[in-house]
Every structure is written in structure tokens, then in C-alpha cells.
Write a protein that holds these residues in place. Structure first.
Motif, mmCIF file in Angstrom:
data_model
loop_
_atom_site.group_PDB
_atom_site.id
_atom_site.type_symbol
_atom_site.label_atom_id
_atom_site.label_comp_id
_atom_site.label_asym_id
_atom_site.label_seq_id
_atom_site.Cartn_x
_atom_site.Cartn_y
_atom_site.Cartn_z
ATOM 1 N N VAL A 1 42.891 41.642 38.131
ATOM 2 C CA VAL A 1 42.709 42.328 39.407
ATOM 3 C C VAL A 1 43.623 41.737 40.477
ATOM 4 C CG1 VAL A 1 40.814 40.974 40.460
ATOM 5 C CG2 VAL A 1 40.952 43.454 40.803
ATOM 6 N N ARG A 2 43.877 40.438 40.408
ATOM 7 C CA ARG A 2 44.805 39.860 41.383
ATOM 8 C C ARG A 2 46.190 40.498 41.245
ATOM 9 N NH1 ARG A 2 46.112 33.451 42.606
ATOM 10 N NH2 ARG A 2 47.866 33.825 44.016
ATOM 11 N N ARG A 3 46.685 40.630 40.031
ATOM 12 C CA ARG A 3 48.007 41.222 39.822
ATOM 13 C C ARG A 3 48.018 42.692 40.247
ATOM 14 N NH1 ARG A 3 47.754 38.091 34.975
ATOM 15 N NH2 ARG A 3 47.034 39.923 33.802
ATOM 16 N N ALA A 4 46.966 43.427 39.891
ATOM 17 C CA ALA A 4 46.929 44.846 40.198
ATOM 18 C C ALA A 4 46.856 45.098 41.699
ATOM 19 C CB ALA A 4 45.743 45.502 39.493
ATOM 20 N N VAL A 5 46.006 44.359 42.392
ATOM 21 C CA VAL A 5 45.877 44.526 43.841
ATOM 22 C C VAL A 5 47.173 44.129 44.536
ATOM 23 C CG1 VAL A 5 44.687 43.639 45.884
ATOM 24 C CG2 VAL A 5 43.369 44.345 43.882
ATOM 25 N N ALA A 6 47.782 43.051 44.081
ATOM 26 C CA ALA A 6 49.055 42.636 44.674
ATOM 27 C C ALA A 6 50.114 43.715 44.494
ATOM 28 C CB ALA A 6 49.517 41.322 44.056
ATOM 29 N N ALA A 7 50.162 44.329 43.311
ATOM 30 C CA ALA A 7 51.155 45.372 43.065
ATOM 31 C C ALA A 7 50.929 46.570 43.980
ATOM 32 C CB ALA A 7 51.106 45.801 41.604
ATOM 33 N N THR A 8 49.665 46.972 44.151
ATOM 34 C CA THR A 8 49.365 48.117 45.006
ATOM 35 C C THR A 8 49.699 47.826 46.459
ATOM 36 O OG1 THR A 8 47.647 48.998 43.555
ATOM 37 C CG2 THR A 8 47.504 49.582 45.871
ATOM 38 N N ALA B 1 43.176 37.089 47.012
ATOM 39 C CA ALA B 1 44.499 36.517 46.741
ATOM 40 C C ALA B 1 45.525 37.611 46.506
ATOM 41 C CB ALA B 1 44.417 35.585 45.535
ATOM 42 N N GLY B 2 45.113 38.694 45.858
ATOM 43 C CA GLY B 2 46.033 39.802 45.619
ATOM 44 C C GLY B 2 46.439 40.521 46.887
ATOM 45 N N ILE B 3 45.515 40.655 47.832
ATOM 46 C CA ILE B 3 45.830 41.293 49.113
ATOM 47 C C ILE B 3 46.711 40.381 49.956
ATOM 48 C CG2 ILE B 3 44.888 42.148 51.292
ATOM 49 C CD1 ILE B 3 42.361 42.961 49.730
ATOM 50 N N GLY B 4 46.328 39.138 50.068
ATOM 51 C CA GLY B 4 47.072 38.196 50.894
ATOM 52 C C GLY B 4 47.114 38.650 52.343
ATOM 53 N N SER B 5 48.303 38.659 52.920
ATOM 54 C CA SER B 5 48.465 39.033 54.332
ATOM 55 C C SER B 5 48.877 40.485 54.507
ATOM 56 C CB SER B 5 49.501 38.127 54.987
ATOM 57 O OG SER B 5 50.736 38.216 54.297
ATOM 58 N N ARG B 6 48.923 41.248 53.416
ATOM 59 C CA ARG B 6 49.347 42.644 53.519
ATOM 60 C C ARG B 6 48.188 43.525 53.979
ATOM 61 N NH1 ARG B 6 52.051 40.508 49.075
ATOM 62 N NH2 ARG B 6 50.257 40.929 47.726
ATOM 63 N N PRO B 7 48.484 44.650 54.646
ATOM 64 C CA PRO B 7 47.418 45.530 55.131
ATOM 65 C C PRO B 7 46.642 46.172 53.986
ATOM 66 C CG PRO B 7 49.459 45.944 56.319
ATOM 67 C CD PRO B 7 49.811 45.056 55.163
ATOM 68 N N ASP C 1 27.670 40.175 51.073
ATOM 69 C CA ASP C 1 27.966 39.338 52.233
ATOM 70 C C ASP C 1 29.099 38.356 51.927
ATOM 71 O OD1 ASP C 1 27.046 38.348 54.977
ATOM 72 O OD2 ASP C 1 26.934 36.511 53.797
ATOM 73 N N TYR C 2 29.121 37.813 50.718
ATOM 74 C CA TYR C 2 30.210 36.912 50.335
ATOM 75 C C TYR C 2 31.548 37.644 50.386
ATOM 76 C CZ TYR C 2 33.243 33.829 47.698
ATOM 77 O OH TYR C 2 34.296 33.017 47.321
ATOM 78 N N ALA C 3 31.569 38.865 49.864
ATOM 79 C CA ALA C 3 32.812 39.632 49.856
ATOM 80 C C ALA C 3 33.288 39.914 51.281
ATOM 81 C CB ALA C 3 32.621 40.930 49.086
ATOM 82 N N VAL C 4 32.368 40.247 52.171
ATOM 83 C CA VAL C 4 32.748 40.457 53.573
ATOM 84 C C VAL C 4 33.380 39.191 54.141
ATOM 85 C CG1 VAL C 4 31.892 40.893 55.902
ATOM 86 C CG2 VAL C 4 31.001 42.229 53.983
ATOM 87 N N GLY C 5 32.727 38.055 53.904
ATOM 88 C CA GLY C 5 33.228 36.797 54.437
ATOM 89 C C GLY C 5 34.569 36.380 53.871
ATOM 90 N N LYS C 6 34.861 36.836 52.653
ATOM 91 C CA LYS C 6 36.131 36.481 52.023
ATOM 92 C C LYS C 6 37.250 37.429 52.427
ATOM 93 C CE LYS C 6 38.394 33.856 49.097
ATOM 94 N NZ LYS C 6 38.430 32.378 49.194
ATOM 95 N N LEU C 7 36.949 38.716 52.578
ATOM 96 C CA LEU C 7 37.991 39.719 52.754
ATOM 97 C C LEU C 7 38.269 40.072 54.216
ATOM 98 C CD1 LEU C 7 36.880 42.076 49.856
ATOM 99 C CD2 LEU C 7 38.818 40.498 49.837
ATOM 100 N N GLU C 8 37.237 40.196 55.031
ATOM 101 C CA GLU C 8 37.458 40.599 56.432
ATOM 102 C C GLU C 8 38.349 39.626 57.195
ATOM 103 O OE1 GLU C 8 37.185 43.140 59.717
ATOM 104 O OE2 GLU C 8 36.263 43.535 57.776
#
Length: 383
Positions: free
Chosen positions: A80-87, A133-139, A174-181
Motif C-alpha cells: 500500500v505504501r508503494r501504491a499510494v506513493a505512485a498515485t 508514508a506513501g502520501i508524504g507531503s503530497r496533496p 481515531d488513530y488514522a485521523v491522528g496519523k493522516l490529518e
């Protein structure tokens, strides 16, 4: 264009990327990412062309060229990290905003048509870490776990007396919100089901337990067929109730979607004083609601499953960030139109869907017959 959506596009400028900020309206969604289509959609288009059906082939092609979400679930963290990064990289290069639907929470879909998900909380949090990690700083715009809050293990009858699994569900969201937002250019929206399911009074406490006050907001009507008007009003009521609760009010006192609208608006005017910019915002799914919800034949089925591949539905409004509401950030195509909801039985022994006289494809598989219905009954028309 809603400020929070514009912010996702413009945030990347600080990272040295060149992102367009196009005007997006109900018939032109250049600001959102168009992912590669289901390969079976291309096969259907090719088959229609061979048959000389240029009109339907053009409509299916227009449907798959419309921006829609990219769904992730069941991959390993590394995958999923590779796939999200690619998208997200591809979207950034094209100057568009990707919509990522994350669908991997433990106990997903009550082990029904879309069963699957992580084995436990530890596996899920590792998966979310990989998505981040796959999203990083990208929108990115994140649709977090459809049905996670509207359909908990307790709702499924799959929890113990202490509701241990349901408590874990809220903690996982809640964990996902805290990690991604907190990521530089990510906005997270939480599940509310749809306007004909939970009352405002029921869903708001779930949103609060899931961390909505730390997220951008919530979404409604994912994979369902409720009208744009119903979704926008439901979203407005939920946002107002979340603000009321944040100020110390009891969600049980909030108006719900079955109140007369004038009465509900009067209550909001009298009790909610927050700046809309500070309130929970929302997005809605308009992918398949062009004809509104399906009304099953009276008395025909013991369980009509009106959400499951209902006949003669149509594509809805094209994705847009111009909604006319300070709280409604966007209409999106979250559910992939043309992909099946599952093998619907409508309370019968099956294996055929009695409404269609055929065995429906498994959830997520391409459904050519339904794809044709969606484009032929689209409102506004497509193609």
C-alpha cells in the motif's frame, strides 16, 4: 472552489511542485484525479465498439474518464505504501487532487459482501502508517473507512457485552485521523453512512469518538443512492450538531434529518454560533445518485437490499468543489460506478439476484449491465 480543497492543491506549491487550480463545476472536474479504469471497463467499451454501439461506448468512456476515488484495502503495508506513493505522485504531476478511499479496518462490512480488512488493531495501525508514508507531503483527500462508524461490530451483532471490538473500531479510526490529518497536504473525512440510515443524533457521538474534531470533517452517501439535496442537508445538520456538542451541548438535542426543515434551521440559528470555517466540513458521493434511491416493489422481498445493485439507477453530478455551501467541500465520485455492490440475494436463497434474473458479480468486480444503466440514466447526461 471550497477553501479547504483549494488548500490541498496550493499546498504543493511550497514543495516546488506546479499544480493547477482549475475551476471545477458540475460538468468539468479537472481539479480531481482520474485514475486508470477497471480493465473490464475497457473490455466493455471495445465490445460495444465491435457491436457498432458507438453511443454507449462513448458514454462508458466518458464515465471512466471522470475523476473518481482510488480504493485501497487488503494490501500489505509495503504494497500500500508503494501504491499510494505512485498515485499521489501521478496526481501531483498532473496538477490534480487524488481522492483515496481507505478500506481495511478490521471486521470490515460485518464479514458480508465486502468482507476483509486487517486482522487486528496492530496490523491496521501498521497499514495506516504505510499509507501515511506513501502520501508524504503530497496533496491527498482521504475518505477514511466507509461503513466504519455507521456499521460497527456491535451493529453487526459481532461484539461482546463490553463492546470490546466496537471500542477498538473507534480507536482505530481515531488513530488514522491522528496519523493522516497532520500530514502537510492531507485532509481526512470520516464515515456517516447515508441520510436514510442513522439519525444525526446517533451518528454524531460516533463521529466524536472517531476523532472528527481533529479531522477536516466527514462524508455521506458513499456507495449509496440518496439525492444530493438529502446528502447536503444531512451534512449540514451533522456539522451543526458536532459544533453544538463541541460547545458543550448534548447531541440528543440536535435536530435530525426527519425534522421539518424550517424547524431544524430555526434550531441551528438559535443554537449554533460557530464560524463555518471552524466547523466540520463534509463531502458527498454523487457517483450513482442521478435517479435517487430505488423503491423496491412492495411486499416482494423479505430483505430488499435497496443499496445493493438496485436497477435503473444513473450517474449523478460530476465531481465538483463548487457546491454553494460553506460547509460542503465537494461532490465526489467515491464509489467506482460500474463496479458491483456484491452478489445481491434480497432475502432469497439465490444464487441469482431476483430483481435482475442473474448472478451479480462479486463486490468490486465490473458489472457491465449496471454500467450501461448508469450511463443511460445519468442525470445530468454523460457522453
Amino acid at each position: 472552489m471550497r477553501p479547504r480543497i483549494r488548500a490541498l492543491l496550493t499546498a504543493a506549491a511550497a514543495l516546488g511542485l506546479t499544480l493547477a487550480v482549475p475551476t471545477v463545476d458540475a460538468h468539468s472536474a479537472g481539479g480531481f484525479y482520474v485514475p486508470p479504469a477497471n480493465p473490464d471497463a475497457y473490455r466493455q467499451i471495445a465490445g460495444l465498439l465491435r457491436q457498432g454501439d458507438l453511443a454507449d461506448a462513448s458514454k462508458i468512456a466518458a464515465m471512466v474518464r471522470t475523476p473518481q476515488a482510488v480504493w485501497y484495502g487488503d494490501q500489505t503495508p509495503a504494497e500500500v505504501r508503494r501504491a499510494v506513493a505512485a498515485t499521489t505522485r501521478d496526481a501531483a504531476r498532473k496538477g490534480t487532487l487524488p481522492v483515496l478511499a481507505l478500506y481495511n479496518v478490521p471486521g470490515r462490512d460485518c464479514a458480508n459482501y465486502s468482507a476483509g480488512g486487517a486482522a487486528d488493531t496492530a496490523e491496521y495501525t501498521a497499514w495506516i502508517d504505510a499509507v501515511a508514508a506513501g502520501i508524504g507531503s503530497r496533496p491527498a483527500l482521504v475518505i477514511l473507512e466507509p461503513d466504519s462508524l455507521a456499521l460497527t461490530p456491535a451493529d453487526c451483532g459481532q461484539d461482546d457485552a463490553q463492546q470490546t471490538l466496537t471500542a477498538a473500531r473507534f480507536a482505530e479510526v481515531d488513530y488514522a485521523v491522528g496519523k493522516l490529518e497532520p500530514l502537510a497536504a492531507t485532509r481526512v473525512y470520516l464515515d456517516t453512512g447515508h441520510p436514510n440510515w442513522h439519525s444525526v443524533n446517533s451518528i454524531v457521538p460516533r463521529l466524536i469518538r472517531g476523532g472528527v474534531e481533529r479531522a477536516t470533517g466527514f462524508y455521506t452517501n458513499t456507495s449509496n443512492y440518496q439525492t444530493d439535496d438529502a446528502g447536503a442537508w444531512y451534512g449540514t445538520l451533522i456539522s451543526s450538531c458536532v459544533a453544538y456538542a463541541a460547545a458543550g451541548g448534548d447531541p440528543a438535542a440536535c435536530p435530525n434529518q426527519w425534522w421539518p426543515r424550517a424547524d431544524a434551521q430555526g434550531w441551528i440559528d438559535a443554537n449554533v454560533h460557530a464560524d463555518p470555517a471552524d466547523m466540520a466540513h463534509f463531502v458527498t458521493d454523487s457517483s450513482r445518485n442521478g435517479q435517487g434511491p430505488w423503491t423496491p416493489p412492495a411486499g416482494k422481498y423479505t430483505n430488499a437490499e435497496d443499496w445493493c445493485n438496485p436497477p435503473d439507477r444513473g450517474l449523478g453530478a460530476r465531481p465538483t468543489a463548487d457546491t454553494g455551501s460553506a460547509l460542503h467541500d465537494a461532490k465526489l465520485w467515491i464509489k467506482i460506478p460500474g463496479e458491483s455492490d456484491g452478489r445481491c440475494l434480497r432475502g432469497t436463497a439465490g444464487p441469482e439476484d431476483p430483481e435482475r434474473g442473474m448472478v451479480d458479480p462479486a463486490a468490486g468486480q465490473w458489472f457491465p449491465e449496471q454500467a450501461l444503466e448508469l450511463v443511460r440514466f445519468a442525470s445530468p447526461p454523460i457522453g
